[in-house]
Scaffold this motif. Structure first.
Motif, PDB file in Angstrom:
ATOM      1  N   MET A   1       0.821  -1.205   0.000  1.00 12.79           N
ATOM      2  CA  MET A   1       0.000   0.000   0.000  1.00 12.79           C
ATOM      3  C   MET A   1       0.858   1.260   0.000  1.00 12.79           C
ATOM      4  O   MET A   1       0.352   2.340  -0.209  1.00 12.79           O
ATOM      5  N   SER A   2       2.150   1.109   0.200  1.00 12.16           N
ATOM      6  CA  SER A   2       3.032   2.274   0.184  1.00 12.16           C
ATOM      7  C   SER A   2       3.254   2.752  -1.247  1.00 12.16           C
ATOM      8  O   SER A   2       3.525   1.954  -2.140  1.00 12.16           O
ATOM      9  N   GLU A   3       3.135   4.039  -1.443  1.00 15.37           N
ATOM     10  CA  GLU A   3       3.426   4.628  -2.750  1.00 15.37           C
ATOM     11  C   GLU A   3       4.893   5.011  -2.868  1.00 15.37           C
ATOM     12  O   GLU A   3       5.422   5.117  -3.976  1.00 15.37           O
ATOM     13  N   THR A   4       5.563   5.214  -1.729  1.00 12.93           N
ATOM     14  CA  THR A   4       6.957   5.659  -1.737  1.00 12.93           C
ATOM     15  C   THR A   4       7.947   4.511  -1.585  1.00 12.93           C
ATOM     16  O   THR A   4       9.136   4.690  -1.856  1.00 12.93           O
ATOM     17  N   GLY A   5       7.477   3.367  -1.095  1.00 14.15           N
ATOM     18  CA  GLY A   5       8.390   2.266  -0.786  1.00 14.15           C
ATOM     19  C   GLY A   5       9.062   2.429   0.554  1.00 14.15           C
ATOM     20  O   GLY A   5       9.940   1.661   0.922  1.00 14.15           O
ATOM     21  N   GLU A   6       8.623   3.427   1.315  1.00 14.12           N
ATOM     22  CA  GLU A   6       9.181   3.692   2.639  1.00 14.12           C
ATOM     23  C   GLU A   6       8.094   3.451   3.678  1.00 14.12           C
ATOM     24  O   GLU A   6       7.048   4.099   3.646  1.00 14.12           O
TER      25      GLU A   6
ATOM     26  N   GLY B   1       9.971  10.151   3.827  1.00 18.01           N
ATOM     27  CA  GLY B   1       9.108   9.567   2.802  1.00 18.01           C
ATOM     28  C   GLY B   1       8.219   8.441   3.265  1.00 18.01           C
ATOM     29  O   GLY B   1       7.509   7.838   2.457  1.00 18.01           O
ATOM     30  N   VAL B   2       8.246   8.124   4.559  1.00 17.30           N
ATOM     31  CA  VAL B   2       7.393   7.043   5.068  1.00 17.30           C
ATOM     32  C   VAL B   2       5.930   7.425   4.876  1.00 17.30           C
ATOM     33  O   VAL B   2       5.521   8.535   5.215  1.00 17.30           O
ATOM     34  N   ASP B   3       5.163   6.480   4.298  1.00 15.96           N
ATOM     35  CA  ASP B   3       3.738   6.742   4.096  1.00 15.96           C
ATOM     36  C   ASP B   3       2.835   5.662   4.691  1.00 15.96           C
ATOM     37  O   ASP B   3       1.623   5.736   4.579  1.00 15.96           O
ATOM     38  N   VAL B   4       3.425   4.663   5.351  1.00 16.95           N
ATOM     39  CA  VAL B   4       2.678   3.652   6.109  1.00 16.95           C
ATOM     40  C   VAL B   4       3.369   3.522   7.461  1.00 16.95           C
ATOM     41  O   VAL B   4       4.568   3.247   7.526  1.00 16.95           O
TER      42      VAL B   4
END
Length: 175
Positions: A1-6, A60-63
Motif C-alpha cells: 500500500m506504500s506509494e513511496t516504498g518507505e 518519505g514514510v507513508d505507512v
C-alpha cells in the motif's frame, strides 16, 4: 500500500516480536521496500512518538505501525490528518479511520488470561518469559480497510493461516 516504498514502525521497545514480524513481512517485497524503525523506549511517550512520526514522514514514510499502547492512537490520528496509512496496534483501530487504518494487530488479552489460567490450573505453566502469537489465538488481524484490494487481503489472510499452521513466516513474496 506504500506509494513511496518507505514504511515505518514507531515501536516502544526493540524486543517487541511484532516489529520483527513487520520487518520480515516487508522483506518479502525485496529491495522495493525500506523499513524504518524508531524506538520510543517507553509505552506512553506520545510526544516522542509524534516527533518520530514527523522525522519518518520527512524520510518519505507513508505507512506507519505505531506499536506502543500509550501513543498508537495519536500517531494514527496524525497519519489520518496527513493522508497517510497506518496499521493499528492492540485492538482493531478501524474506527480511527477506515481509509487510514489498513488493518490492525489485535491482542486478545482476555483469551491470554484464560490460556495462562488454564495452564496454571493444569500444572502446565512454565516459568520464565512466555511468548504467545497468532497460532495460540492470542493475536489476530483486524478488519481490513476497503482501500486494501481484495486479492492482497486474501494473500495476507492466507499467509497468516500458513503461519498459524506451520509457525513459519512466509518466504514467497505476497505480491
Amino acid at each position: 500500500m506504500s506509494e513511496t516504498g518507505e514504511i515505518g514502525a514507531i515501536a516502544a521497545f526493540p524486543w517487541q516480536p511484532e516489529i520483527e514480524g513487520y520487518q520480515a513481512g516487508a522483506a518479502l517485497y525485496g529491495e522495493n521496500i525500506n523499513t524504518h524503525v524508531s524506538y520510543v523506549e517507553d509505552w506512553y511517550d506520545s510526544e516522542l512518538a509524534l516527533s518520530y512520526f514527523d522525522k519518518l514522514k520527512k524520510q518519505g514514510v507513508d505507512v506507519f505501525y505505531p506499536a506502543g499502547d500509550g501513543y498508537h492512537v495519536q500517531v494514527i490520528e496524525e497519519a489520518r490528518s496527513e493522508g497517510l496509512y497506518a496499521i493499528g496496534f492492540v485492538g482493531d483501530q478501524s474506527d480511527l479511520g477506515e481509509s487510514t487504518v489498513l488493518t490492525s494487530t489485535v491482542q486478545h488479552v482476555d483469551y491470554l488470561y484464560e490460556l495462562i489460567a488454564t495452564q496454571f490450573y493444569q500444572n502446565e505453566l512454565t516459568t520464565g518469559n512466555l511468548s504467545f502469537d497468532f497460532e495460540d489465538g492470542v493475536i489476530s488481524l483486524g478488519e481490513f480497510s476497503s482501500k486494501v484490494p481484495d486479492d492482497l487481503r486474501m494473500k495476507f489472510e492466507q499467509a497468516v493461516q500458513t503461519y498459524i499452521e506451520t509457525g513459519e513466516l512466509p518466504t514467497e513474496p505476497i505480491m
